[in-house]
Design a protein around this motif. Sequence first.
Motif, PDB file in Angstrom:
ATOM      1  N   SER A 127       0.830  -1.194   0.000  1.00 46.41           N
ATOM      2  CA  SER A 127       0.000   0.000   0.000  1.00 46.41           C
ATOM      3  C   SER A 127       0.870   1.252   0.000  1.00 46.41           C
ATOM      4  CB  SER A 127      -0.905   0.008   1.234  1.00 46.41           C
ATOM      5  OG  SER A 127      -0.120   0.073   2.416  1.00 46.41           O
ATOM      6  N   THR A 128       0.300   2.340  -0.491  1.00 48.89           N
ATOM      7  CA  THR A 128       1.049   3.606  -0.527  1.00 48.89           C
ATOM      8  C   THR A 128       1.000   4.338   0.800  1.00 48.89           C
ATOM      9  OG1 THR A 128      -0.921   4.717  -1.376  1.00 48.89           O
ATOM     10  CG2 THR A 128       0.661   3.877  -2.995  1.00 48.89           C
ATOM     11  N   GLY A 129       0.041   4.006   1.628  1.00 45.49           N
ATOM     12  CA  GLY A 129      -0.074   4.650   2.938  1.00 45.49           C
ATOM     13  C   GLY A 129       0.257   3.690   4.057  1.00 45.49           C
ATOM     14  N   ARG A 130      -0.393   3.894   5.166  1.00 48.19           N
ATOM     15  CA  ARG A 130      -0.166   3.046   6.332  1.00 48.19           C
ATOM     16  C   ARG A 130      -0.643   1.629   6.057  1.00 48.19           C
ATOM     17  NH1 ARG A 130      -2.558   4.276  12.429  1.00 48.19           N
ATOM     18  NH2 ARG A 130      -1.545   2.491  13.469  1.00 48.19           N
ATOM     19  N   HIS A 131       0.161   0.637   6.495  1.00 44.89           N
ATOM     20  CA  HIS A 131      -0.233  -0.758   6.293  1.00 44.89           C
ATOM     21  C   HIS A 131      -1.533  -1.049   7.038  1.00 44.89           C
ATOM     22  CE1 HIS A 131       3.465  -1.478   4.308  1.00 44.89           C
ATOM     23  NE2 HIS A 131       4.223  -1.431   5.396  1.00 44.89           N
ATOM     24  N   ALA A 132      -2.431  -1.769   6.394  1.00 44.05           N
ATOM     25  CA  ALA A 132      -3.690  -2.152   7.011  1.00 44.05           C
ATOM     26  C   ALA A 132      -4.025  -3.579   6.606  1.00 44.05           C
ATOM     27  CB  ALA A 132      -4.811  -1.211   6.578  1.00 44.05           C
ATOM     28  N   ALA A 133      -4.458  -4.372   7.578  1.00 42.28           N
ATOM     29  CA  ALA A 133      -4.804  -5.764   7.292  1.00 42.28           C
ATOM     30  C   ALA A 133      -6.188  -5.834   6.663  1.00 42.28           C
ATOM     31  CB  ALA A 133      -4.780  -6.575   8.579  1.00 42.28           C
ATOM     32  N   PRO A 134      -6.364  -6.700   5.677  1.00 39.23           N
ATOM     33  CA  PRO A 134      -7.699  -6.876   5.091  1.00 39.23           C
ATOM     34  C   PRO A 134      -8.624  -7.601   6.066  1.00 39.23           C
ATOM     35  CG  PRO A 134      -6.158  -8.452   4.166  1.00 39.23           C
ATOM     36  CD  PRO A 134      -5.347  -7.533   5.029  1.00 39.23           C
ATOM     37  N   GLU A 135      -9.899  -7.655   5.749  1.00 39.52           N
ATOM     38  CA  GLU A 135     -10.856  -8.371   6.584  1.00 39.52           C
ATOM     39  C   GLU A 135     -10.496  -9.858   6.617  1.00 39.52           C
ATOM     40  OE1 GLU A 135     -13.638  -7.580   8.484  1.00 39.52           O
ATOM     41  OE2 GLU A 135     -12.729  -5.581   8.326  1.00 39.52           O
ATOM     42  N   PRO A 136     -10.468 -10.446   7.792  1.00 42.01           N
ATOM     43  CA  PRO A 136     -10.100 -11.861   7.874  1.00 42.01           C
ATOM     44  C   PRO A 136     -11.259 -12.781   7.491  1.00 42.01           C
ATOM     45  CG  PRO A 136     -10.604 -11.039  10.055  1.00 42.01           C
ATOM     46  CD  PRO A 136     -10.684  -9.853   9.118  1.00 42.01           C
ATOM     47  N   GLU A 137     -10.909 -13.974   7.083  1.00 38.65           N
ATOM     48  CA  GLU A 137     -11.879 -15.057   6.926  1.00 38.65           C
ATOM     49  C   GLU A 137     -12.032 -15.724   8.293  1.00 38.65           C
ATOM     50  OE1 GLU A 137     -12.079 -19.524   4.930  1.00 38.65           O
ATOM     51  OE2 GLU A 137     -10.348 -18.226   4.585  1.00 38.65           O
ATOM     52  N   ILE A 138     -13.258 -15.911   8.746  1.00 37.40           N
ATOM     53  CA  ILE A 138     -13.493 -16.470  10.074  1.00 37.40           C
ATOM     54  C   ILE A 138     -14.378 -17.708   9.956  1.00 37.40           C
ATOM     55  CG2 ILE A 138     -14.500 -16.062  12.359  1.00 37.40           C
ATOM     56  CD1 ILE A 138     -13.861 -13.102  12.006  1.00 37.40           C
ATOM     57  N   ILE A 139     -13.927 -18.786  10.591  1.00 35.83           N
ATOM     58  CA  ILE A 139     -14.711 -20.021  10.663  1.00 35.83           C
ATOM     59  C   ILE A 139     -14.886 -20.348  12.139  1.00 35.83           C
ATOM     60  CG2 ILE A 139     -14.908 -22.440   9.986  1.00 35.83           C
ATOM     61  CD1 ILE A 139     -12.877 -21.896   7.779  1.00 35.83           C
ATOM     62  N   ARG A 140     -16.136 -20.518  12.571  1.00 36.05           N
ATOM     63  CA  ARG A 140     -16.407 -20.791  13.991  1.00 36.05           C
ATOM     64  C   ARG A 140     -16.919 -22.220  14.175  1.00 36.05           C
ATOM     65  NH1 ARG A 140     -18.201 -15.336  13.363  1.00 36.05           N
ATOM     66  NH2 ARG A 140     -16.967 -13.909  14.692  1.00 36.05           N
ATOM     67  N   HIS A 141     -16.527 -22.831  15.269  1.00 39.02           N
ATOM     68  CA  HIS A 141     -16.962 -24.186  15.609  1.00 39.02           C
ATOM     69  C   HIS A 141     -17.433 -24.191  17.062  1.00 39.02           C
ATOM     70  CE1 HIS A 141     -15.164 -25.800  11.902  1.00 39.02           C
ATOM     71  NE2 HIS A 141     -14.143 -25.015  12.150  1.00 39.02           N
ATOM     72  N   ARG A 142     -18.372 -23.356  17.375  1.00 35.09           N
ATOM     73  CA  ARG A 142     -18.823 -23.216  18.760  1.00 35.09           C
ATOM     74  C   ARG A 142     -19.410 -24.532  19.278  1.00 35.09           C
ATOM     75  NH1 ARG A 142     -20.843 -17.768  17.204  1.00 35.09           N
ATOM     76  NH2 ARG A 142     -19.375 -16.263  18.056  1.00 35.09           N
ATOM     77  N   GLY A 143     -18.978 -24.897  20.482  1.00 33.74           N
ATOM     78  CA  GLY A 143     -19.541 -26.064  21.140  1.00 33.74           C
ATOM     79  C   GLY A 143     -18.948 -27.390  20.715  1.00 33.74           C
ATOM     80  N   PHE A 144     -17.929 -27.378  19.860  1.00 31.01           N
ATOM     81  CA  PHE A 144     -17.329 -28.650  19.446  1.00 31.01           C
ATOM     82  C   PHE A 144     -16.703 -29.333  20.654  1.00 31.01           C
ATOM     83  CE2 PHE A 144     -13.780 -31.271  17.968  1.00 31.01           C
ATOM     84  CZ  PHE A 144     -14.440 -32.080  17.060  1.00 31.01           C
ATOM     85  N   ASN A 145     -16.984 -30.614  20.842  1.00 30.22           N
ATOM     86  CA  ASN A 145     -16.499 -31.376  21.991  1.00 30.22           C
ATOM     87  C   ASN A 145     -15.274 -32.189  21.587  1.00 30.22           C
ATOM     88  OD1 ASN A 145     -16.071 -33.080  24.200  1.00 30.22           O
ATOM     89  ND2 ASN A 145     -18.255 -33.184  24.674  1.00 30.22           N
ATOM     90  N   ALA A 146     -14.095 -31.626  21.823  1.00 26.05           N
ATOM     91  CA  ALA A 146     -12.863 -32.299  21.407  1.00 26.05           C
ATOM     92  C   ALA A 146     -12.571 -33.520  22.262  1.00 26.05           C
ATOM     93  CB  ALA A 146     -11.697 -31.318  21.468  1.00 26.05           C
TER      94      ALA A 146
END
Length: 336
Positions: free
Chosen positions: A267-286
């Motif tokens: 980037s020409t300006g301040r570095h900025a992270a793009p939007e992340p990809e998020i995968i959720r596994h709420r309640g998974f019983n390992a």
Amino acid sequence: MIRAAIVGIGRWGRMLVNSVQGKSTAIHFTSGHTRTPASAQAFCTENGIALTDDLDAILADRAIDAVVFATPHSQHGAQVERTAAAGKHVFMEKPFTLDVKSAEAALDAVARAGVVLGVAYPRRFHPAMIELKGRLQDGRLGILSHCESAQTSPAGLFMARDYWRGDPQEAPAGAMTATGVHNLDAMIYLFGRIDEVYCTNLRRVMPRLEDTTSVMLGLANGMSATLFCSLVTTVSYRFAVYGTKGCVELANQDAEFRFTPAPEALSTGRHAAPEPEIIRHRGFNALAAELEGFAAAIRGERPYPITADEVIHGVAAFEAIVRSAVLHQPVKVAQR
């Protein structure tokens, strides 16, 4: 259905039972043994588990297919040997053993008996960790440079002084036996062998045990890594892998998967992270997943996903961390 016995019915043994009892069609606990039967009687009655007087009674019971251990760490090697010699499949809580010599003897006994061995590293069964493994294998993270891990617990703030988990003989390198070995195994699962370790181990709160542990690691594939674990703060979990194409971060108790790609152009300006990809596994019983994976291995459906070579290398890396904590210097991991 696999009929199992639980040996060691403290907090962690009860968590293992509760993860599957009455919920799983793969494994069911029918018998149990603990050093303090009076403290476990109500729990066992509630869960349909028959308490037995000693381990020998369990090993002689032909109706039991497998034995699950949640016992003091120093007992693990001998318990694996006895269980394998009796022809029972064996599932052992982490760490497998505290030294390579006892680990080798235990693994030899398992191989001679031809029984299935399961070791309790439930992160290997978590879909977020499996997703991360797949993306490493297909190159979606690019060239890997570093892994950063942290896992903490408040257990040490509430632990009785005479509790065995607070005994330095049962928990060398402090917080490593309680939490750190999970991320040590995850690194072996994802990246392979560890060459060298350097451990700093501090006693900040607990009366007998070093409760705050930091390790720097050099991996055989050229990466660096850090591992932090503590027993005297809140519950937290973070496992991050950095590559030229982005960073994957597994975070919080549900191990939310978060991928942030690296930019395709500067980037020409301040570095900025793009939007992340998020995968959720709420309640998974390992815990249920690892026990059902153990049952599947017994039935011959698929192998348990921790090989003997990985088990022994994990113990060798742990033993090197313990030695480094004592010597206050880097230690090479014995390669076998």
